[in-house]
Design an enzyme around this catalytic site. Structure first.
Site, PDB file in Angstrom:
ATOM      1  CB  VAL A 137      -0.980   0.030   1.193  1.00 54.71           C
ATOM      2  CG1 VAL A 137      -1.965  -1.121   1.119  1.00 54.71           C
ATOM      3  CG2 VAL A 137      -0.231   0.030   2.523  1.00 54.71           C
ATOM      4  CG  ASN A 172      -5.594  -4.421   9.342  1.00 52.83           C
ATOM      5  OD1 ASN A 172      -5.619  -4.180  10.544  1.00 52.83           O
ATOM      6  ND2 ASN A 172      -4.905  -5.444   8.848  1.00 52.83           N
ATOM      7  CE1 TYR A 225       2.117   0.542  14.289  1.00 49.73           C
ATOM      8  CE2 TYR A 225       1.815   1.179  16.583  1.00 49.73           C
ATOM      9  CZ  TYR A 225       1.391   0.486  15.457  1.00 49.73           C
ATOM     10  OH  TYR A 225       0.239  -0.258  15.509  1.00 49.73           O
ATOM     11  CB  ALA A 233       4.900  10.019  14.206  1.00 49.95           C
ATOM     12  CB  SER A 234       2.750   6.351  10.980  1.00 47.94           C
ATOM     13  OG  SER A 234       2.624   5.198  11.804  1.00 47.94           O
ATOM     14  CE  LYS A 235      -0.931   1.928  12.719  1.00 55.51           C
ATOM     15  NZ  LYS A 235      -1.802   1.352  11.667  1.00 55.51           N
TER      16      LYS A 235
END
Length: 249
Positions: free
Chosen positions: A64, A90, A156, A158-160
């Site tokens: 993705v 997801n 992780y 920061a991305s979420k």
């Protein structure tokens, strides 16, 4: 009547764990599926299980973080089913290095998959939902988006956190098109990754959870089902915690 009878759903990161459970739960409730992941063999196994439930399932492999994957997934759904009712973002990766140990290439890779990948799928699917004047988007994020965790790299969280904001922004933009956008923020979930923990670390992790147990992929899938169905028809722009009480707000 099943909750998703006649609906067409796209699920990314469906090869295993939480994504696999989401796909099966949506199929059990009547949805036909396009499933995405990077492991064709695992997707084929999952498709066979979905077919055994009496639902149609089409696979679409790809990473993705490559925008072309998003276009391919949307095209596959339209080609086979003519519409897209539900998108579950997801797919995601995590790394466990501290800030000073982390390579900037690793930082970028996590953001490319977790944040950019979510955006790419939304951009590819939304025109079709707008045309239909209906859609449900559910983004799977993390409790780490809201509070730091020593066992996750800063990339992780920061991305979420970025996905949580994107969820709110898209919900605001798309409400006039009858498109709902929400997120699920799981905490500690008993997946293949957690099974690699030492017994000592597992006990420590459970001790920090007020409910005294790890969540299951099925717990996450049930929350996604709620947000993908008409049961949540007055909810949009929310990031729902489901973590046994490890983070409450």
């Amino acid at each position: 009547m099943m909750l998703l009878e006649g609906r067409i759903a796209v699920v990314t990161g469906a090869s295993r764990g939480i994504g696999r459970s989401i796909a099966l739960t949506l199929a059990e409730q009547g949805a036909s599926l396009v499933i995405n992941g990077t492991r064709e063999d695992l997707l084929l196994d999952l498709a066979a299980e979905v077919n055994a439930l009496g639902q149609t399932c089409v696979i679409c492999t790809g990473d993705v973080s490559d925008q072309e994957t998003a276009h391919k997934v949307a095209h596959t759904a339209i080609e086979h089913f003519g519409c897209i009712d539900i998108l579950v973002n997801n797919a995601g990766i995590n790394m466990r290095t501290s800030t000073l140990e982390m390579d900037t290439k690793d930082w970028q890779k996590v953001l490319d998959v977790n944040l950019n990948g979510t955006l790419y799928l939304c951009m590819a699917v939304l025109p079709h939902m707008i045309e239909k004047n209906y859609g449900k988007i559910v983004n799977v994020t993390s409790t780490t988006a809201k509070t730091p965790h020593r066992n996750a790299a800063p990339s992780y969280g920061a991305s979420k956190a970025g996905v949580n904001y994107l969820t709110q922004h898209l919900a605001l933009e798309m409400a006039k098109h009858n498109i709902y956008v929400n997120a699920v923020c799981p905490g500690p979930i008993d997946t293949d990754m957690s099974k690699q923990w030492t017994q000592e670390y597992r006990q420590q992790a459970i001790a920090r959870i007020p409910l005294g147990k790890l969540g299951t992929p099925e717990n996450v899938a049930d929350t996604v089902l709620f947000l993908a169905s008409k049961m949540s028809d007055f909810i949009t722009g929310e990031s729902i915690n489901m973590n046994g009480g490890t983070y409450m707000n």
